[in-house]
Motif scaffolding. Structure first.
Motif, PDB file in Angstrom:
ATOM      1  N   ALA A   5       0.857  -1.184   0.000  1.00 37.79           N
ATOM      2  CA  ALA A   5       0.000   0.000   0.000  1.00 37.79           C
ATOM      3  C   ALA A   5       0.889   1.227   0.000  1.00 37.79           C
ATOM      4  O   ALA A   5       1.939   1.247   0.651  1.00 37.79           O
ATOM      5  CB  ALA A   5      -0.918   0.009   1.220  1.00 37.79           C
ATOM      6  N   GLY A   6       0.439   2.249  -0.715  1.00 40.03           N
ATOM      7  CA  GLY A   6       1.252   3.439  -0.933  1.00 40.03           C
ATOM      8  C   GLY A   6       1.854   3.375  -2.327  1.00 40.03           C
ATOM      9  O   GLY A   6       2.547   2.407  -2.662  1.00 40.03           O
ATOM     10  N   THR A   7       1.548   4.367  -3.168  1.00 35.92           N
ATOM     11  CA  THR A   7       1.877   4.287  -4.600  1.00 35.92           C
ATOM     12  C   THR A   7       2.401   5.604  -5.119  1.00 35.92           C
ATOM     13  O   THR A   7       1.950   6.679  -4.708  1.00 35.92           O
ATOM     14  CB  THR A   7       0.617   3.907  -5.409  1.00 35.92           C
ATOM     15  N   THR A   8       3.361   5.506  -6.049  1.00 36.02           N
ATOM     16  CA  THR A   8       3.781   6.654  -6.850  1.00 36.02           C
ATOM     17  C   THR A   8       4.108   6.145  -8.246  1.00 36.02           C
ATOM     18  O   THR A   8       4.105   4.932  -8.499  1.00 36.02           O
ATOM     19  CB  THR A   8       5.001   7.359  -6.227  1.00 36.02           C
ATOM     20  N   GLY A   9       4.391   7.051  -9.171  1.00 39.91           N
ATOM     21  CA  GLY A   9       4.693   6.652 -10.535  1.00 39.91           C
ATOM     22  C   GLY A   9       6.154   6.287 -10.719  1.00 39.91           C
ATOM     23  O   GLY A   9       6.946   6.263  -9.774  1.00 39.91           O
ATOM     24  N   ARG A  10       6.534   6.003 -11.952  1.00 39.30           N
ATOM     25  CA  ARG A  10       7.917   5.733 -12.327  1.00 39.30           C
ATOM     26  C   ARG A  10       8.506   6.953 -13.009  1.00 39.30           C
ATOM     27  O   ARG A  10       7.801   7.695 -13.694  1.00 39.30           O
ATOM     28  CB  ARG A  10       8.004   4.527 -13.285  1.00 39.30           C
ATOM     29  N   GLY A  11       9.787   7.150 -12.834  1.00 32.03           N
ATOM     30  CA  GLY A  11      10.455   8.278 -13.451  1.00 32.03           C
ATOM     31  C   GLY A  11      10.887   7.994 -14.873  1.00 32.03           C
ATOM     32  O   GLY A  11      11.043   6.835 -15.276  1.00 32.03           O
ATOM     33  N   GLU A  12      11.113   9.057 -15.626  1.00 28.62           N
ATOM     34  CA  GLU A  12      11.583   8.905 -17.013  1.00 28.62           C
ATOM     35  C   GLU A  12      13.081   8.675 -17.071  1.00 28.62           C
ATOM     36  O   GLU A  12      13.603   8.265 -18.111  1.00 28.62           O
ATOM     37  CB  GLU A  12      11.193  10.137 -17.826  1.00 28.62           C
ATOM     38  N   THR A  13      13.789   8.946 -15.990  1.00 28.64           N
ATOM     39  CA  THR A  13      15.225   8.694 -15.897  1.00 28.64           C
ATOM     40  C   THR A  13      15.495   7.955 -14.594  1.00 28.64           C
ATOM     41  O   THR A  13      14.674   8.005 -13.656  1.00 28.64           O
ATOM     42  CB  THR A  13      16.032  10.004 -15.898  1.00 28.64           C
ATOM     43  N   PRO A  14      16.642   7.261 -14.471  1.00 25.46           N
ATOM     44  CA  PRO A  14      16.957   6.599 -13.194  1.00 25.46           C
ATOM     45  C   PRO A  14      16.979   7.572 -12.019  1.00 25.46           C
ATOM     46  O   PRO A  14      16.548   7.229 -10.912  1.00 25.46           O
ATOM     47  CB  PRO A  14      18.348   5.997 -13.450  1.00 25.46           C
ATOM     48  N   GLU A  15      17.443   8.789 -12.269  1.00 25.34           N
ATOM     49  CA  GLU A  15      17.502   9.775 -11.198  1.00 25.34           C
ATOM     50  C   GLU A  15      16.106  10.180 -10.738  1.00 25.34           C
ATOM     51  O   GLU A  15      15.826  10.275  -9.532  1.00 25.34           O
ATOM     52  CB  GLU A  15      18.282  11.009 -11.662  1.00 25.34           C
ATOM     53  N   GLU A  16      15.209  10.406 -11.705  1.00 27.75           N
ATOM     54  CA  GLU A  16      13.844  10.769 -11.350  1.00 27.75           C
ATOM     55  C   GLU A  16      13.139   9.603 -10.657  1.00 27.75           C
ATOM     56  O   GLU A  16      12.361   9.801  -9.706  1.00 27.75           O
ATOM     57  CB  GLU A  16      13.053  11.180 -12.593  1.00 27.75           C
TER      58      GLU A  16
END
Length: 479
Positions: free
Chosen positions: A303-314
């Motif tokens: 539980a608890g969600t966020t998106g994926r970044g477009e770069t490894p750093e993000e």
């Protein structure tokens, strides 16, 4: 209701043998309906077809009814599996709550339904195996062994054809090596949301008010997205791609209403063919409800969600923000505490692992593994009933959360967010939570996704999170 029409003289006979390794698609398309597919990061991949027997139940006792039916079925067994992975198993699932399958698209799905496949193909660490099962008063080992000989011949020929095609550089219809060579996605002609953005905002704000007033701690609200498809959804290609693209998840496919199911005597007819498939529940869920082997239990708080970044750093930045976020951390802690409380009556000890980030293709989740040692012999369905629904898909307190879900959601959840999995003769099994999922019936698909609502939830942010959770299935439909 008697869940399994098994007479005193009925018996279960099961035989298995190693086979030449056919492609996933060749095996899937060779077996009769209703079909099941099961996969897990730490388990063998299984394709089952036909129905040697089915168990069906409804109402508040549906978990116990299926458990009793499974015990009766396996008690009559004459089983020679050859390897543990090829042992016969029941596959199926449950509705999220009573009467959850009354409306579309769930009308062909009982509140509890399990199938005992006539043929089961298992891709294990020690090779690929075919298991042939039969149930009935006149079943003999000789008949089953004859059918096993026929199945071995069929699947060996498919494996040889696949190798020959590979040797000549042609497409053997093998989604295992390159799932993108599977048939094209069907394409979406139109979409219909059961919940408008304005209705969503109203529902979330009402739930937040209940939480702030002390009536709730958390509730999970879901949406449904109906899609009309240009072509029939290619089920084999879809589940094949899902199992490759989400290797840390639990891919599943369950058909429930096809031809070839047993009659009142528990004897299947011979009309189930690959072309006779009806509705199917399909998904690749990241959430395990429970896995039990002997007295060892494993489960997960997710539980608890966020998106994926477009770069490894993000990507790392988003993961760090998720780990530090108070709202998501509180939501996750509620789930961990509830799972421990629900397991405690069954266990001699419980261990909670370190919180970590579970990365999937479109999203990242907070994840805490939980293990336990049982205090006594227990059937996996006792644990399933105790754990479902976890706060990750229901809420707290459970009764108030369910009331809020029923009042707010303008659709039936059916098997969405409910237990889906398998049972063996020893009462062991693995069950997942049926999220990141959809129901398919030819050119119609209905997708489901939900989010946890707590005191500081924002309706617009939760709306955006749901759109991310549709992506695993939408990616398999959009051309």
């Amino acid at each position: 209701m008697d869940p399994f029409a098994l007479t005193d003289s009925s018996r279960l006979v099961s035989r298995a043998r190693r086979i030449d390794d056919p492609s996933f698609r060749a095996a899937f398309e060779a077996i009769e309906t209703p079909r099941v597919v099961w996969g897990a990061p730490e388990e063998s991949t299984v394709i089952g077809g036909g129905a040697a027997a089915t168990l069906t139940a409804s109402g508040p006792d549906r978990f116990a009814t299926i458990r009793d039916g499974a015990d009766r079925l396996f008690a009559s067994g004459d089983v020679h599996a050859g390897t543990e992975a090829a042992r016969p198993r029941l596959f199926g699932g449950f509705a999220f709550h009573e009467a959850a399958t009354d409306g579309e698209p769930w009308t062909s799905f009982p509140e509890a339904w399990f199938v005992f496949p006539r043929v089961q193909v298992t891709a294990a660490d020690n090779g690929t195996w075919v298991t042939v099962n039969a149930v009935g008063p006149d079943v003999t080992a000789t008949d089953v062994e004859r059918r096993l000989d026929e199945a071995v011949t069929t699947f060996d020929a498919l494996g040889a054809a696949d190798r020959e095609a590979d040797d000549h550089g042609t497409d053997a219809s093998d989604g295992t090596a390159d799932p993108d060579r599977n048939p094209d996605r069907p394409g979406i002609v139109s979409r219909h949301r059961t919940t408008t953005r304005a209705e969503w905002r109203t529902g979330v704000e009402a739930a937040v008010d209940r939480i702030r007033q002390g009536d709730l701690e958390k509730v999970v609200l879901a949406q449904a997205l109906a899609a009309e498809l240009r072509d029939d959804a290619p089920r084999c290609a879809m589940i094949d791609r899902l199992r490759h693209r989400y290797p840390n998840c639990y891919p599943f496919l369950i058909e429930t209403d096809a031809a070839g199911t047993p009659d009142a005597a528990g004897t299947p007819d011979e009309t189930g063919t690959p072309d006779a498939a009806g509705a199917a529940f399909v998904g690749a869920t990241p959430e395990r409800l429970v896995s039990m082997r002997g007295r060892t239990v494993e489960t997960d708080a997710l539980a608890g969600t966020t998106g994926r970044g477009e770069t490894p750093e993000e990507d790392e930045w988003l993961a760090s923000e998720l780990a530090a976020d108070r709202k998501n951390g509180h939501e996750h802690d509620l789930v961990v505490e509830a799972i421990r409380d629900q397991l405690e009556p069954f266990t001699a000890s419980i261990s909670t692992g370190d919180r970590r980030i579970k990365r999937l293709a479109e999203v990242q989740h907070l994840h805490t593994p939980i293990t336990a040692d049982l205090a006594a012999t227990t059937h996996v369905l006792e644990l399933v009933e105790a754990l479902h629904p976890t706060p990750a898909v229901g809420g707290l307190p459970p009764a108030a959360a369910l009331e809020t879900i029923r009042e707010t959601e303008p659709f039936d959840r059916g098997w969405y967010a409910a237990p889906v999995g398998w049972i063996d003769a020893a009462g062991n099994g693995t069950f997942t939570v049926g999220i990141r999922s959809a129901v398919f019936e030819r050119r119609q698909a209905t997708l489901f996704a939900g989010v946890g609502i707590v005191a500081d939830s924002d309706a617009d942010e939760e709306w955006d999170e749901i759109q991310l959770k549709y992506r695993p299935i939408l990616n398999e439909l959009e051309d």
